[in-house]
Design an enzyme around this catalytic site. Sequence first.
Site, PDB file in Angstrom:
ATOM      1  N   ASP A 194      -3.970   8.102   7.556  1.00  0.00           N
ATOM      2  CA  ASP A 194      -4.775   7.162   8.335  1.00  0.00           C
ATOM      3  C   ASP A 194      -3.842   6.468   9.326  1.00  0.00           C
ATOM      4  O   ASP A 194      -2.655   6.820   9.402  1.00  0.00           O
ATOM      5  CB  ASP A 194      -5.574   6.199   7.435  1.00  0.00           C
ATOM      6  CG  ASP A 194      -4.699   5.194   6.684  1.00  0.00           C
ATOM      7  OD1 ASP A 194      -3.512   5.012   7.036  1.00  0.00           O
ATOM      8  OD2 ASP A 194      -5.218   4.567   5.729  1.00  0.00           O
ATOM      9  N   HIS A 236      -0.827   4.993   7.212  1.00  0.00           N
ATOM     10  CA  HIS A 236      -0.229   5.575   5.998  1.00  0.00           C
ATOM     11  C   HIS A 236      -0.001   7.080   6.115  1.00  0.00           C
ATOM     12  O   HIS A 236      -0.857   7.782   6.629  1.00  0.00           O
ATOM     13  CB  HIS A 236      -1.143   5.295   4.795  1.00  0.00           C
ATOM     14  CG  HIS A 236      -1.432   3.841   4.592  1.00  0.00           C
ATOM     15  ND1 HIS A 236      -2.589   3.250   5.047  1.00  0.00           N
ATOM     16  CD2 HIS A 236      -0.704   2.860   4.009  1.00  0.00           C
ATOM     17  CE1 HIS A 236      -2.559   1.956   4.737  1.00  0.00           C
ATOM     18  NE2 HIS A 236      -1.425   1.691   4.117  1.00  0.00           N
ATOM     19  N   SER A 263       0.808  -1.225   0.000  1.00  0.00           N
ATOM     20  CA  SER A 263       0.000   0.000   0.000  1.00  0.00           C
ATOM     21  C   SER A 263       0.837   1.269   0.000  1.00  0.00           C
ATOM     22  O   SER A 263       0.320   2.337  -0.328  1.00  0.00           O
ATOM     23  CB  SER A 263      -0.939   0.025   1.209  1.00  0.00           C
ATOM     24  OG  SER A 263      -0.192  -0.010   2.403  1.00  0.00           O
TER      25      SER A 263
END
Length: 347
Positions: free
Chosen positions: A322, A325, A33
């Site tokens: 978040d 991240h 990610s």
Amino acid sequence: MAHIWINSCLFLIHFLIVQGSAKIPAIIVFGDSSVDSGNNNQIPTVARSNFEPYGRDFSGGQPTGRFSNGRIPTDFISEAIGLRSIVPAYLDPKYNIADFAVGVCFASAGTGYDNATSDVLGVIPLWKELEYYKDYQKKLNAYLGEQKANYTISEALYVMSLGTNDFLENYYAFSERRSQYTVDQYEDFLVGIAKNFITNLYRLGARKISLGGLPPMGCMPLERTTNINGDRCVQSYNIVAISFNTKLKDLVTDLNKQLPRIQLVLSNPYYIVLNIIRRPSLYGFEVTSVACCATGMFEMGYACDRYNPFTCRDANKYVFWDSFHPTEKTNRIISNHVVKKVLNKFM
Ligand SMILES: *[C@@H]1O[C@H](CO)[C@@H](O)[C@H](O)[C@H]1NC(C)=O
Ligand SMILES: *[C@@H]1O[C@H](CO)[C@@H](O)[C@H](O)[C@H]1NC(C)=O
């Protein structure tokens, strides 16, 4: 005289054009990610972020599947080496081989070196990312012709960014790997997979490869929230990151000796990220221990919800978007640092 003058002018113009053209024809991305630009939108998994408020600071406010409010590191790296300002996801039907010829992303949020890591959320395992890359090479040959495709393949910058999930989503979350390996042995197991992957990529023609190190993963908001010793960084996870990065560094040294003409580098984000977290005001940040989205303590993916009233207004004040991240601003700082310190040798 005039003839000679014109000739030298033409020579100069030719020289300037050759010199001015991008040395790196494409950027090719593998990982999780930290660099997925939307591949997971096309597979059945909960590891998604193609909805608001993700992407609210992206061009057009689009939630693309990037796990941030805006661009991710590989977008900034692509731009810094003179290519496009974003790197499109290989599985995204909006793009085709004409786009992918200068930049393509095979990354999948939630994946890791270990097959057992990608199994947790049913995402694309690393070996499958390489299968997609082989498929891409065929399309590139058909699109550019073999000679130009070969040039792109051997001169492209390959970026690998993964590993955090192997520890946080797998090793420390489930008992299976912990019952098989000590953490030191597990690090060696992952480094062995990295070595095979890079060797296979090299055999397929890659030469310029950036291997990403781990960030101080004990400082991610989720880890701080669940830390039994208050909201401090989890030191044991940071120690694992440092130890793993040292092993990656040794792998880079070894492979540079073993594989002729490979140019493998380690892009280590650890110290720049730790510095941002320790001295946020130096970089214009105000909040480090919780994230912008929702309460900032736990939420990511679907839990980072557009209706959550706690989501911050200005993500530029936050290191993390978040609970797992970074914000676009942090991504930009990390990328600039890595380009300046490590990747500039390719430019
Ligand atoms: C991961 O799975 C693939 C496909 O089944 C397999 O070829 C590979 O050997 C596995 N990797 C490891 C390290 O077990
Ligand atoms: C392209 O690369 C392949 C694999 O290295 C090689 O077999 C082939 O001859 C190359 N083609 C051209 C036109 O250079």
